[in-house]
Design a protein around this motif. Structure first.
Motif, short mmCIF file in Angstrom:
data_model
loop_
_atom_site.label_atom_id
_atom_site.label_comp_id
_atom_site.label_asym_id
_atom_site.label_seq_id
_atom_site.Cartn_x
_atom_site.Cartn_y
_atom_site.Cartn_z
N ARG A 40 0.83 -1.21 0.00
CA ARG A 40 0.00 0.00 0.00
C ARG A 40 0.86 1.26 0.00
O ARG A 40 0.56 2.24 -0.69
N LEU A 41 1.94 1.25 0.77
CA LEU A 41 2.82 2.42 0.81
C LEU A 41 3.58 2.60 -0.50
O LEU A 41 3.82 3.73 -0.95
N GLN A 42 3.95 1.48 -1.14
CA GLN A 42 4.71 1.57 -2.38
C GLN A 42 3.88 2.13 -3.53
O GLN A 42 4.41 2.85 -4.38
N SER A 230 15.22 -2.67 -2.30
CA SER A 230 14.02 -1.85 -2.19
C SER A 230 13.66 -1.09 -3.46
O SER A 230 12.49 -1.09 -3.87
N PRO A 231 14.59 -0.42 -4.16
CA PRO A 231 14.20 0.30 -5.38
C PRO A 231 13.57 -0.61 -6.44
O PRO A 231 12.55 -0.25 -7.05
N VAL A 232 14.16 -1.78 -6.66
CA VAL A 232 13.61 -2.71 -7.64
C VAL A 232 12.26 -3.25 -7.17
O VAL A 232 11.35 -3.47 -7.96
N ASP A 233 12.13 -3.44 -5.87
CA ASP A 233 10.89 -3.97 -5.30
C ASP A 233 9.73 -3.00 -5.52
O ASP A 233 8.61 -3.41 -5.86
N VAL A 234 9.97 -1.71 -5.34
CA VAL A 234 8.92 -0.71 -5.54
C VAL A 234 8.48 -0.68 -7.01
O VAL A 234 7.29 -0.66 -7.31
N MET A 258 10.69 8.47 -11.05
CA MET A 258 11.79 9.41 -10.82
C MET A 258 11.39 10.83 -11.19
O MET A 258 11.67 11.78 -10.45
N THR A 259 10.73 10.99 -12.34
CA THR A 259 10.39 12.34 -12.81
C THR A 259 9.22 12.97 -12.04
O THR A 259 9.19 14.18 -11.85
N LYS A 260 8.27 12.17 -11.60
CA LYS A 260 7.08 12.70 -10.93
C LYS A 260 7.21 12.78 -9.41
O LYS A 260 6.63 13.65 -8.77
N GLU A 261 7.97 11.84 -8.82
CA GLU A 261 8.02 11.77 -7.36
C GLU A 261 9.42 11.90 -6.78
O GLU A 261 9.56 12.04 -5.57
N GLY A 262 10.42 11.83 -7.63
CA GLY A 262 11.79 11.97 -7.14
C GLY A 262 12.38 10.65 -6.68
O GLY A 262 11.69 9.64 -6.58
N PRO A 263 13.69 10.66 -6.37
CA PRO A 263 14.38 9.42 -6.00
C PRO A 263 13.87 8.77 -4.72
O PRO A 263 14.02 7.56 -4.54
N THR A 264 13.28 9.56 -3.82
CA THR A 264 12.80 8.96 -2.57
C THR A 264 11.64 7.99 -2.81
O THR A 264 11.36 7.15 -1.95
N ALA A 265 10.99 8.09 -3.97
CA ALA A 265 9.89 7.17 -4.28
C ALA A 265 10.37 5.72 -4.32
O ALA A 265 9.59 4.80 -4.03
N PHE A 266 11.64 5.53 -4.64
CA PHE A 266 12.17 4.16 -4.75
C PHE A 266 12.35 3.51 -3.38
O PHE A 266 12.59 2.30 -3.31
N TYR A 267 12.26 4.30 -2.33
CA TYR A 267 12.37 3.73 -0.99
C TYR A 267 11.07 3.89 -0.20
O TYR A 267 11.08 3.84 1.03
N LYS A 268 9.96 4.08 -0.92
CA LYS A 268 8.67 4.09 -0.24
C LYS A 268 8.41 2.70 0.35
O LYS A 268 8.66 1.69 -0.29
N GLY A 269 7.90 2.69 1.56
CA GLY A 269 7.63 1.41 2.21
C GLY A 269 8.88 0.73 2.73
O GLY A 269 8.88 -0.48 2.98
N PHE A 270 9.98 1.51 2.93
CA PHE A 270 11.24 0.89 3.38
C PHE A 270 11.09 0.27 4.77
O PHE A 270 11.56 -0.85 5.00
N VAL A 271 10.46 0.99 5.70
CA VAL A 271 10.33 0.46 7.07
C VAL A 271 9.54 -0.84 7.09
O VAL A 271 10.00 -1.84 7.68
N PRO A 272 8.34 -0.89 6.48
CA PRO A 272 7.65 -2.18 6.47
C PRO A 272 8.41 -3.25 5.69
O PRO A 272 8.35 -4.43 6.03
N SER A 273 9.14 -2.85 4.65
CA SER A 273 9.95 -3.82 3.92
C SER A 273 11.01 -4.43 4.83
O SER A 273 11.22 -5.65 4.84
N PHE A 274 11.67 -3.56 5.62
CA PHE A 274 12.70 -4.05 6.54
C PHE A 274 12.09 -4.89 7.66
O PHE A 274 12.59 -5.97 7.98
N LEU A 275 11.00 -4.38 8.25
CA LEU A 275 10.35 -5.15 9.31
C LEU A 275 9.87 -6.50 8.80
O LEU A 275 10.02 -7.53 9.46
#
Length: 306
Positions: A40-42, A230-234, A258-275
């Motif tokens: 959902r976060l991704q 994480s980037p490939v996963d998103v 990348m163009t619409k949301e920026g590089p941080t979009a590739f790490y959306k959902g990082f915390v739940p991914s790690f958990l």
């Protein structure tokens, strides 16, 4: 070898594959809400929020889903998820030691390059076989169970049929390339990091080969894997969940992000991914070792002469 003491007799391939599949299913059941929150976060940000709902953080996402859709929504796609693990984990984890042995010609103490190669090989093999189950799982996790919001799918088998009828075989294998890339990275990082951390702990006598050692090794492997994959996963999640025509390819999906949301979009959902990966690794590797040992004991009892 993963989860194997040097003095142990290597279990047969069938035992390793069955143990890996069963252990992965147990880990999926325990950690599935975290995986759903991650999805959902991704996908948040690629379209207008339905009903004005926005998710904030992993636990905020879980709380929002329970409040708006009910607790069962956290397990959307579980059936497809278990189908995926039975196919996927049994290949990528169960075959790892055998493929590693094949690349070394049967020699022990494989170097890091051989371990990475073995992990990439079994990860790619598993995706090629189990991709349809991953597509259905992701789409179920992404759809919202809200009044007045049309649902794309009503059941697992109906989802397979609907995708095949409307998108063909290409729809069932949609996102195979980013998924192979993602799971080759995940598999080699996860298994190789687990191997290396565990060997270092045992070599320096920090812990004995038991639960604490397995816990530390698995959790460390989960963190390293999340950072790398994480980037490939998103990209994989968004591309597999997208309707026909939204993205021309996985590369186009990544470029749009990348163009619409920026590089941080590739790490959306990082915390739940790690958990999820950290807890998934702990549950899976511990279960894998125990199930494998139990199956070996049972096998010896059955084969023992009366």
């Amino acid at each position: 070898m993963v989860g194997l003491k040097p003095s142990d007799v290597p279990p047969p391939l069938g035992v390793k594959m069955a143990s890996a599949g069963a252990a992965a299913c147990i880990a999926d059941i325990v950690t599935f809400p975290l995986d759903t929150a991650k999805v959902r976060l991704q996908i948040q940000g690629e379209k207008t929020a339905v009903g004005g709902i926005r998710y904030r953080g992993v636990f905020g996402t879980i709380t929002t889903m329970i409040r708006t859709e009910g607790p069962r929504s956290l397990y959307n796609g579980l059936v497809a998820g278990l189908q995926r693990q039975l196919c996927f984990a049994s290949i990528r984890i169960g075959l790892y030691d055998n493929v590693k042995s094949f690349y070394t010609g049967g020699k022990d103490n494989a170097n890091v390059f051989i371990r990475i190669l073995a992990g990439c090989t079994t990860g790619a093999m598993a995706v090629s076989f189990a991709q349809p189950t991953d597509v259905v799982k992701v789409r179920f996790q992404a759809q919202m169970n809200l009044d007045g919001v049309a649902r794309r799918y009503t059941g697992t088998m109906q989802a397979y049929r609907h995708i095949f009828q409307n998108e063909g075989l290409r729809g069932l294998w949609k996102g195979t390339l980013p998924n192979i890339t993602r799971n080759a990275l995940v598999n080699c990082t996860e298994l190789v990091t687990y191997d290396l951390i565990k060997e270092a702990i045992l070599r320096h006598n920090l812990l004995s080969d038991n639960l604490p050692c397995h816990f530390v090794s698995a959790f460390g492997a989960g963190f390293v894997t999340t950072v790398i994959a994480s980037p490939v996963d998103v990209v994989k999640t968004r591309y597999m969940n997208s309707p026909p025509g939204q993205y021309k390819s996985a590369i186009n999906c990544a470029w749009t992000m990348m163009t619409k949301e920026g590089p941080t979009a590739f790490y959306k959902g990082f915390v739940p991914s790690f958990l999820r990966l950290g807890s998934w690794n702990v549950v899976m590797f511990v279960s894998f070792e125990q199930i494998k040992r139990a199956m070996m004991v049972t096998k010896k009892k059955i084969e023992a002469p009366n």
